[in-house]
Design a protein around this motif. Structure first.
Motif, PDB file in Angstrom:
ATOM      1  N   GLU A   1      -9.173  15.161 -58.934  1.00 13.54           N
ATOM      2  CA  GLU A   1      -8.527  15.491 -57.766  1.00 13.54           C
ATOM      3  C   GLU A   1      -7.008  16.215 -57.909  1.00 13.54           C
ATOM      4  OE1 GLU A   1      -8.568  12.410 -54.915  1.00 13.54           O
ATOM      5  OE2 GLU A   1     -10.517  11.574 -55.485  1.00 13.54           O
ATOM      6  N   ASN A   2      -6.557  16.694 -56.814  1.00  7.07           N
ATOM      7  CA  ASN A   2      -5.152  17.310 -56.909  1.00  7.07           C
ATOM      8  C   ASN A   2      -5.007  18.273 -57.933  1.00  7.07           C
ATOM      9  OD1 ASN A   2      -2.999  17.318 -55.163  1.00  7.07           O
ATOM     10  ND2 ASN A   2      -1.933  15.836 -55.942  1.00  7.07           N
ATOM     11  N   VAL A   3      -5.953  19.112 -58.313  1.00  6.99           N
ATOM     12  CA  VAL A   3      -5.456  20.070 -59.377  1.00  6.99           C
ATOM     13  C   VAL A   3      -5.820  21.310 -58.838  1.00  6.99           C
ATOM     14  CG1 VAL A   3      -6.667  20.803 -61.303  1.00  6.99           C
ATOM     15  CG2 VAL A   3      -6.274  18.408 -61.177  1.00  6.99           C
ATOM     16  N   GLU A   4      -5.030  22.318 -59.080  1.00 10.15           N
ATOM     17  CA  GLU A   4      -5.243  23.781 -58.559  1.00 10.15           C
ATOM     18  C   GLU A   4      -5.075  24.706 -59.871  1.00 10.15           C
ATOM     19  OE1 GLU A   4      -6.330  24.422 -55.841  1.00 10.15           O
ATOM     20  OE2 GLU A   4      -6.304  22.723 -54.973  1.00 10.15           O
ATOM     21  N   LEU A   5      -5.560  25.968 -59.882  1.00 10.16           N
ATOM     22  CA  LEU A   5      -5.538  26.835 -60.809  1.00 10.16           C
ATOM     23  C   LEU A   5      -5.184  28.443 -60.275  1.00 10.16           C
ATOM     24  CD1 LEU A   5      -6.549  28.053 -63.520  1.00 10.16           C
ATOM     25  CD2 LEU A   5      -8.809  28.036 -62.676  1.00 10.16           C
ATOM     26  N   ILE A   6      -4.345  28.837 -61.012  1.00  9.52           N
ATOM     27  CA  ILE A   6      -3.843  30.514 -60.356  1.00  9.52           C
ATOM     28  C   ILE A   6      -4.382  31.108 -61.832  1.00  9.52           C
ATOM     29  CG2 ILE A   6      -2.112  31.961 -60.109  1.00  9.52           C
ATOM     30  CD1 ILE A   6      -0.726  30.169 -58.651  1.00  9.52           C
ATOM     31  N   GLY A   7      -5.254  32.075 -61.821  1.00  8.85           N
ATOM     32  CA  GLY A   7      -5.514  32.996 -62.979  1.00  8.85           C
ATOM     33  C   GLY A   7      -4.945  34.197 -62.766  1.00  8.85           C
ATOM     34  N   GLY A   8      -4.584  34.725 -63.893  1.00  7.34           N
ATOM     35  CA  GLY A   8      -3.721  35.867 -63.900  1.00  7.34           C
ATOM     36  C   GLY A   8      -2.236  35.755 -63.711  1.00  7.34           C
ATOM     37  N   ALA A   9      -1.704  34.715 -63.942  1.00  2.00           N
ATOM     38  CA  ALA A   9      -0.538  34.491 -63.806  1.00  2.00           C
ATOM     39  C   ALA A   9       0.550  35.132 -64.296  1.00  2.00           C
ATOM     40  CB  ALA A   9       0.033  32.642 -63.925  1.00  2.00           C
ATOM     41  N   ASN A  10       1.648  35.426 -64.147  1.00  2.00           N
ATOM     42  CA  ASN A  10       2.632  36.436 -64.586  1.00  2.00           C
ATOM     43  C   ASN A  10       3.987  35.499 -64.928  1.00  2.00           C
ATOM     44  OD1 ASN A  10       3.874  36.431 -62.320  1.00  2.00           O
ATOM     45  ND2 ASN A  10       3.109  38.501 -61.693  1.00  2.00           N
ATOM     46  N   LEU A  11       4.987  36.157 -66.000  1.00  2.00           N
ATOM     47  CA  LEU A  11       6.065  35.450 -66.060  1.00  2.00           C
ATOM     48  C   LEU A  11       7.035  35.043 -64.761  1.00  2.00           C
ATOM     49  CD1 LEU A  11       8.127  33.945 -68.146  1.00  2.00           C
ATOM     50  CD2 LEU A  11       9.033  36.422 -68.661  1.00  2.00           C
ATOM     51  N   PRO A  12       7.284  35.965 -63.819  1.00  2.00           N
ATOM     52  CA  PRO A  12       7.921  35.393 -62.660  1.00  2.00           C
ATOM     53  C   PRO A  12       7.061  34.167 -62.044  1.00  2.00           C
ATOM     54  CG  PRO A  12       7.934  38.008 -62.924  1.00  2.00           C
ATOM     55  CD  PRO A  12       6.792  37.261 -63.785  1.00  2.00           C
ATOM     56  N   MET A  13       6.038  34.346 -62.189  1.00  2.00           N
ATOM     57  CA  MET A  13       5.259  33.116 -61.456  1.00  2.00           C
ATOM     58  C   MET A  13       5.435  31.662 -62.019  1.00  2.00           C
ATOM     59  SD  MET A  13       1.444  34.858 -60.514  1.00  2.00           S
ATOM     60  CE  MET A  13       0.952  33.861 -59.639  1.00  2.00           C
ATOM     61  N   ILE A  14       5.296  31.932 -63.497  1.00  2.00           N
ATOM     62  CA  ILE A  14       5.464  30.709 -64.191  1.00  2.00           C
ATOM     63  C   ILE A  14       6.936  30.074 -64.183  1.00  2.00           C
ATOM     64  CG2 ILE A  14       5.103  29.927 -66.704  1.00  2.00           C
ATOM     65  CD1 ILE A  14       2.913  32.138 -67.018  1.00  2.00           C
ATOM     66  N   ALA A  15       7.859  31.054 -64.541  1.00  2.00           N
ATOM     67  CA  ALA A  15       9.253  30.578 -64.398  1.00  2.00           C
ATOM     68  C   ALA A  15       9.406  30.014 -63.196  1.00  2.00           C
ATOM     69  CB  ALA A  15      10.098  31.772 -64.946  1.00  2.00           C
ATOM     70  N   ASN A  16       9.165  30.465 -62.281  1.00  2.00           N
ATOM     71  CA  ASN A  16       9.358  30.045 -60.616  1.00  2.00           C
ATOM     72  C   ASN A  16       8.812  28.515 -60.601  1.00  2.00           C
ATOM     73  OD1 ASN A  16      11.509  31.634 -59.026  1.00  2.00           O
ATOM     74  ND2 ASN A  16      10.097  33.268 -60.076  1.00  2.00           N
ATOM     75  N   ALA A  17       7.753  28.623 -61.040  1.00  2.00           N
ATOM     76  CA  ALA A  17       6.806  27.181 -61.160  1.00  2.00           C
ATOM     77  C   ALA A  17       7.934  25.955 -61.457  1.00  2.00           C
ATOM     78  CB  ALA A  17       5.579  27.217 -61.878  1.00  2.00           C
ATOM     79  N   ALA A  18       8.832  26.082 -62.435  1.00  2.00           N
ATOM     80  CA  ALA A  18       9.673  25.151 -62.637  1.00  2.00           C
ATOM     81  C   ALA A  18      10.546  24.841 -61.534  1.00  2.00           C
ATOM     82  CB  ALA A  18      10.351  25.902 -64.019  1.00  2.00           C
ATOM     83  N   PHE A  19      11.052  25.960 -60.838  1.00  2.00           N
ATOM     84  CA  PHE A  19      11.959  25.731 -59.810  1.00  2.00           C
ATOM     85  C   PHE A  19      11.515  25.465 -58.555  1.00  2.00           C
ATOM     86  CE2 PHE A  19      14.057  29.297 -62.567  1.00  2.00           C
ATOM     87  CZ  PHE A  19      14.878  28.539 -63.004  1.00  2.00           C
TER      88      PHE A  19
END
Length: 147
Positions: free
Chosen positions: A84-102
């Motif tokens: 439960e409460n798990v999601e997935l993005i395939g094809g992630a790029n650096l802007p997505m990953i860095a912004n995930a932190a913020f």
């Protein structure tokens, strides 16, 4: 805070980890799992499950993987299907990953997915076109009284 697990082929995850640290600093509840040549896909799934457990504080986990349909994405998808409460993005790029932190505080995992998909797609640009638009001369303003 939403937990983040980044995974990809060979050194994708640890390579991105160094960039994320440079951009966003050291991150809690964010782990990076490489799928190296010596690992089986079962070992990868075990590593992903263990990382997800370590980063999950009860607000959910988001997997960010390099290639949709690749082994890291497929094994994260297996986890998504039985957790439960798990999601997935395939094809992630650096802007997505860095912004995930913020962007991962005071939101849901599904809302975070939407935000990161918008960021990721908006950051992909045809730089020649951007340069041409920037270099285009400004049109001369017309005077209302003809002077």
């Amino acid at each position: 805070m939403i937990g983040i697990v980044v995974s990809g082929h060979i050194n994708f995850a640890t390579g991105v980890e160094s960039a994320v640290k440079a951009i966003a600093g050291e991150q809690e509840q964010m782990e990076f799992v490489d799928f190296v040549e010596s690992m089986s896909t079962d070992e990868l799934e075990q590593a992903l499950r263990a990382a997800a457990k370590r980063v999950d504080s009860g607000e959910g986990v988001l997997f960010l993987t390099d290639i949709p349909g690749g082994s890291p994405a497929n094994r994260a998808l297996t986890i998504l299907m039985d957790t439960e409460n798990v999601e997935l993005i395939g094809g992630a790029n650096l802007p997505m990953i860095a912004n995930a932190a913020f962007e991962r505080d005071d939101t849901t995992v599904k809302e975070l997915v939407t935000t990161l998909l918008e960021i990721g797609s908006s950051c992909m640009q045809d730089m020649r076109l951007q340069l041409e638009l920037f270099m285009e001369p400004e049109p001369e303003p017309e005077c209302e009284d003809g002077l």
